[in-house]
Design an enzyme around this catalytic site. Structure first.
Site, PDB file in Angstrom:
ATOM      1  N   ASP A  75       0.846  -1.204   0.000  1.00 10.21           N
ATOM      2  CA  ASP A  75       0.000   0.000   0.000  1.00 10.21           C
ATOM      3  C   ASP A  75       0.876   1.246   0.000  1.00 10.21           C
ATOM      4  OD1 ASP A  75      -2.196  -1.670   0.342  1.00 10.21           O
ATOM      5  OD2 ASP A  75      -2.061  -1.566   2.527  1.00 10.21           O
ATOM      6  N   GLU A 101       1.527  -1.933  11.106  1.00 10.81           N
ATOM      7  CA  GLU A 101       1.359  -2.090   9.659  1.00 10.81           C
ATOM      8  C   GLU A 101       2.488  -1.383   8.908  1.00 10.81           C
ATOM      9  OE1 GLU A 101      -2.158  -0.264   7.923  1.00 10.81           O
ATOM     10  OE2 GLU A 101      -1.455  -0.720   5.919  1.00 10.81           O
ATOM     11  N   GLU A 102       2.943  -0.261   9.448  1.00  8.45           N
ATOM     12  CA  GLU A 102       3.905   0.566   8.712  1.00  8.45           C
ATOM     13  C   GLU A 102       5.366   0.244   9.031  1.00  8.45           C
ATOM     14  OE1 GLU A 102       2.465   1.790   6.415  1.00  8.45           O
ATOM     15  OE2 GLU A 102       0.440   2.326   7.085  1.00  8.45           O
ATOM     16  N   ASP A 157      -2.696  -1.068  13.538  1.00 12.94           N
ATOM     17  CA  ASP A 157      -2.792  -0.416  12.231  1.00 12.94           C
ATOM     18  C   ASP A 157      -2.965   1.055  12.602  1.00 12.94           C
ATOM     19  OD1 ASP A 157      -3.603   0.775   9.898  1.00 12.94           O
ATOM     20  OD2 ASP A 157      -5.149  -0.718   9.425  1.00 12.94           O
ATOM     21  N   ASP A 200      -0.368   8.274   7.560  1.00 17.06           N
ATOM     22  CA  ASP A 200      -0.003   6.913   8.024  1.00 17.06           C
ATOM     23  C   ASP A 200       1.277   6.986   8.852  1.00 17.06           C
ATOM     24  OD1 ASP A 200      -2.010   5.285   6.641  1.00 17.06           O
ATOM     25  OD2 ASP A 200      -0.945   5.766   4.793  1.00 17.06           O
ATOM     26  N   GLU A 242      -5.434  -6.317  12.179  1.00 18.27           N
ATOM     27  CA  GLU A 242      -6.772  -5.948  11.690  1.00 18.27           C
ATOM     28  C   GLU A 242      -7.783  -7.057  12.028  1.00 18.27           C
ATOM     29  OE1 GLU A 242      -6.021  -3.009   7.892  1.00 18.27           O
ATOM     30  OE2 GLU A 242      -5.699  -5.131   7.492  1.00 18.27           O
ATOM     31  N   LEU A 297      -3.322   3.912  11.059  1.00 14.49           N
ATOM     32  CA  LEU A 297      -4.455   4.594  10.448  1.00 14.49           C
ATOM     33  C   LEU A 297      -5.081   3.671   9.408  1.00 14.49           C
ATOM     34  CD1 LEU A 297      -5.694   7.436  10.998  1.00 14.49           C
ATOM     35  CD2 LEU A 297      -5.198   7.812   8.602  1.00 14.49           C
ATOM     36  N   ASP A 298      -6.228   3.144   9.758  1.00 15.50           N
ATOM     37  CA  ASP A 298      -6.958   2.288   8.829  1.00 15.50           C
ATOM     38  C   ASP A 298      -7.871   3.153   7.967  1.00 15.50           C
ATOM     39  OD1 ASP A 298      -8.050  -0.393   7.942  1.00 15.50           O
ATOM     40  OD2 ASP A 298      -9.864   0.586   8.680  1.00 15.50           O
TER      41      ASP A 298
HETATM   42  P1  AHG Z   1      -5.330   0.485   5.297  1.00 12.81           P
HETATM   43  O1  AHG Z   1      -5.857   1.838   4.958  1.00 12.81           O
HETATM   44  O2  AHG Z   1      -4.901   0.354   6.720  1.00 12.81           O
HETATM   45  O3  AHG Z   1      -4.241   0.019   4.347  1.00 12.81           O
HETATM   46  O4  AHG Z   1      -6.512  -0.581   5.156  1.00 12.81           O
HETATM   47  C1  AHG Z   1      -7.322  -0.545   4.012  1.00 12.81           C
HETATM   48  C2  AHG Z   1      -8.198  -1.773   3.983  1.00 12.81           C
HETATM   49  C3  AHG Z   1      -9.434  -1.702   4.853  1.00 12.81           C
HETATM   50  O5  AHG Z   1      -9.557  -0.591   5.631  1.00 12.81           O
HETATM   51  C4  AHG Z   1     -10.588  -1.744   3.881  1.00 12.81           C
HETATM   52  O6  AHG Z   1     -11.587  -2.575   4.356  1.00 12.81           O
HETATM   53  C5  AHG Z   1      -9.971  -2.243   2.611  1.00 12.81           C
HETATM   54  O7  AHG Z   1      -8.615  -1.922   2.657  1.00 12.81           O
HETATM   55  C6  AHG Z   1     -10.596  -1.628   1.406  1.00 12.81           C
HETATM   56  O8  AHG Z   1     -10.174  -2.314   0.304  1.00 12.81           O
HETATM   57  P2  AHG Z   1     -10.756  -2.008  -1.164  1.00 12.81           P
HETATM   58  O9  AHG Z   1     -10.148  -0.688  -1.558  1.00 12.81           O
HETATM   59  O10 AHG Z   1     -10.260  -3.172  -1.968  1.00 12.81           O
HETATM   60  O11 AHG Z   1     -12.249  -1.960  -1.064  1.00 12.81           O
HETATM   61 MN    MN Z   2      -6.066  -1.115   7.611  1.00  8.63          MN
HETATM   62 MN    MN Z   3      -3.308   1.546   7.854  1.00  8.50          MN
END
Ligand code: AHG
Ligand code: MN
Ligand code: MN
Length: 308
Positions: free
Chosen positions: A54, A83-84, A103, A60, A255, A105-106
């Site tokens: 990501d 996560e980071e 995590d 983040d 998560e 910042l989710d």
């Molecule tokens: P993060 O922002 O910590 O990387 O997590 C993102 C995750 C989660 O929050 C969410 O349910 C999912 O990614 C969304 O995925 P899509 O963009 O595939 O829908």
């Molecule tokens: Mn997340």
């Molecule tokens: Mn995150």
């Protein structure tokens, strides 16, 4: 009193309260940064990706640094996983009895459009009689998440109950001391745009059944928000494995485990589609291991397990 499968005593209770207070303080600071900053600039890419591939945004990194800074000085904590951060961070306290995972910042891809994000965390206790090992999610002693939204809220699962706090006048005030998930809901929450790519076709059958039963769909794209709605209003949330994400997208350690713990204590269900109760999945060798996840009310979960 019992926490997960662990008998607890007053000393452990005090330990956990101390660690939770540090996390509360960090969440308050992160909330302040989000509310007082230009959110478009917070969403700017750092031109680097994390272990999960990501893109890392400015927020983040900031949230990660706030949490690590506050937690690494706590003598109760032996290790930290984020996560980071590529690897587990060992503190200076080798005798610490706890591992804290988060995590920071989710849902950070939602920060520029001012949609709910949050911090997800969980605290594991090492098994002293097993050479400081953690078997699985049943070693969790407390977990929770914050929601940075119209208001800032904090959900904490410890002492076998799930409590909800809201940041009012700089303090987290209790607004619900015992959250229980409804037996059944009216929403399903899944990224339907990936349905052609789902490798387990039970999800397609189940979603069609929900549509026939007049359920509505909801998808924020922040796990904290989608799981929180499912916890409060009931229903079914899933992020299944697909041809692009063969093990799913949600990370087990920081998560899936915390939400599985929260849902279990609130009377809900979790699964990776094969193993009932995500807490029973063995502790991952890779701290960033991904998993399919289902978080659900009991009734919708029964529908899932009866789907072929
Ligand atoms: P993060 O922002 O910590 O990387 O997590 C993102 C995750 C989660 O929050 C969410 O349910 C999912 O990614 C969304 O995925 P899509 O963009 O595939 O829908
Ligand atoms: Mn997340
Ligand atoms: Mn995150």
């Amino acid at each position: 009193m019992e926490r997960g499968n662990h008998n607890i005593n007053n000393i452990e209770n005090n330990d956990i309260t101390q660690i939770l207070n540090i996390i509360k303080s960090a969440c308050r600071t992160i909330s302040y940064v989000i509310k007082m900053s230009n959110n478009i600039s917070l969403s700017k890419s750092k031109n680097k990706t994390n272990v999960s591939g990501d893109v890392i945004n400015k927020i983040d990194d900031i949230a990660n640094e706030i949490l690590i800074y506050e937690l690494k000085h706590c003598p109760l904590i032996k290790n930290i996983a984020s996560e980071e951060e590529k690897y587990i961070i060992s503190t200076n306290y080798n005798n610490g009895k706890y591992l804290v995972c988060f995590d920071p910042l989710d849902g950070s891809s939602n920060i520029d459009i001012n949609i709910t994000t949050g911090t997800i965390f969980t605290i594991f206790k090492y098994d002293n009689d097993r050479d400081d090992k953690i078997n699985d999610g049943n070693n969790i002693v407390a977990s929770g998440y914050s929601l940075y939204s119209g208001s800032t809220q904090l959900i904490i699962c410890d002492n076998n109950k799930v409590s909800q706090y809201q940041l009012i006048d700089y303090t987290f005030q209790l607004i619900n001391d015992n959250i229980k998930i409804p037996i059944k809901g009216n929403f399903y929450s899944i990224n339907d745009s990936l349905s052609e790519k789902w490798t387990d076709k039970r999800y397609t059958t189940l979603i069609n059944e929900f549509k026939e039963d007049c359920y509505s769909t909801r998808w924020v794209g922040s796990l904290v928000a989608d799981a929180h709605r499912t916890l409060i209003k009931g229903g079914f949330f899933a992020y299944p494995e697909n041809t692009s994400n063969k093990e799913g997208k949600i990370r087990l350690l920081y998560e899936a485990y915390p939400f599985a713990h929260i849902f279990k204590i609130a009377g809900g269900k979790s699964s990776n589609g094969l193993i009932d109760n995500v807490l029973n999945i063995p502790f991952p060798k890779n701290i960033h291991q991904k998993t399919t996840i289902i978080l659900s009310s009991p009734e919708e979960y029964n529908k899932f397990i009866n789907t072929n």
